[in-house]
Scaffold this motif. Sequence first.
Motif, short mmCIF file in Angstrom:
data_model
loop_
_atom_site.label_atom_id
_atom_site.label_comp_id
_atom_site.label_asym_id
_atom_site.label_seq_id
_atom_site.Cartn_x
_atom_site.Cartn_y
_atom_site.Cartn_z
N LEU A 182 0.01 3.99 2.56
CA LEU A 182 0.44 3.64 3.91
C LEU A 182 1.95 3.76 4.05
O LEU A 182 2.46 4.18 5.09
CB LEU A 182 -0.01 2.22 4.25
N ASN B 10 0.85 -1.19 0.00
CA ASN B 10 0.00 0.00 0.00
C ASN B 10 0.89 1.25 0.00
O ASN B 10 1.42 1.64 1.04
CB ASN B 10 -0.90 -0.01 1.24
N ARG C 225 -5.52 9.34 5.87
CA ARG C 225 -5.91 8.28 4.92
C ARG C 225 -7.43 8.22 4.78
O ARG C 225 -7.95 8.01 3.67
CB ARG C 225 -5.35 6.93 5.39
N GLN D 185 -8.11 4.29 3.22
CA GLN D 185 -7.98 3.61 4.49
C GLN D 185 -7.47 2.19 4.32
O GLN D 185 -7.75 1.52 3.33
CB GLN D 185 -9.34 3.55 5.20
N THR D 186 -6.72 1.72 5.31
CA THR D 186 -6.33 0.32 5.35
C THR D 186 -7.44 -0.47 6.04
O THR D 186 -8.37 0.10 6.62
CB THR D 186 -5.03 0.14 6.15
N ASP D 187 -7.35 -1.78 6.01
CA ASP D 187 -8.33 -2.60 6.71
C ASP D 187 -8.32 -2.29 8.21
O ASP D 187 -9.37 -2.27 8.86
CB ASP D 187 -8.03 -4.09 6.49
#
Length: 222
Positions: free
Chosen positions: A78, A75, A180, A186-188
């Motif tokens: 990220l 990512n 983010r 967004q990440t998980d």
Amino acid sequence: MHDNADQRSAVVAAALELFQEQDFDQTSVEQIAKAAGVSRSTFFRQFGGKEDVVFADHEALLDDVRGFLRERHENPWLAVCEASELVFAHFARDPEMARRRYQIVRGVPVLREREIITVFRYERLFDEYLREALPGVDPLDAVGFAALVTAVHNHVLRQLLRSTKGVPIAVLQKALADVRRRYGVQTDADAAASAPDDVVVAVFPRSMPVAEISRRLTAELD
């Protein structure tokens, strides 16, 4: 290699102490070299001048960040945030030294200008990385995300530098998670941490800026 790094650190520490005691402009290279126990030629071999001593950490950190971003990352959004955390963690390890440097820079115009340039180098590095790692990304998204990460990082870092207390890296991590979220990347883990039981459906004009959408949603949900 380790001895050379220790010697550089000793020169930086001696220089900052002298700058604080007798002013940046009144301190000579010869005085710094003598206080650090190195020769004048050794000083110039390690640093280009007095300004470079003040920003020595940033030069090393920029190299570290480049190396980190050259690694494979699932990512890229990220990865930029993690690179920001890497820089913050460095200064948080020795906050007293960081605060001393901050006070010196604030009092010397030429150093403040150098600091602005240094901050931009991080921002440009993040921007260039995102454009390369995400072919087809909107350049405005890349530069905007890079600028916001850099600004948020600097805001939290200033909290550390202006306080006598520590600022945990979790403060920065939370702020970057919000960055983010604002950009929809967004990440998980980010999603799991943000009200997983709530579902919100909203419709906005396609032309509305993301920042305005975020502002309106925040106002409605608060």
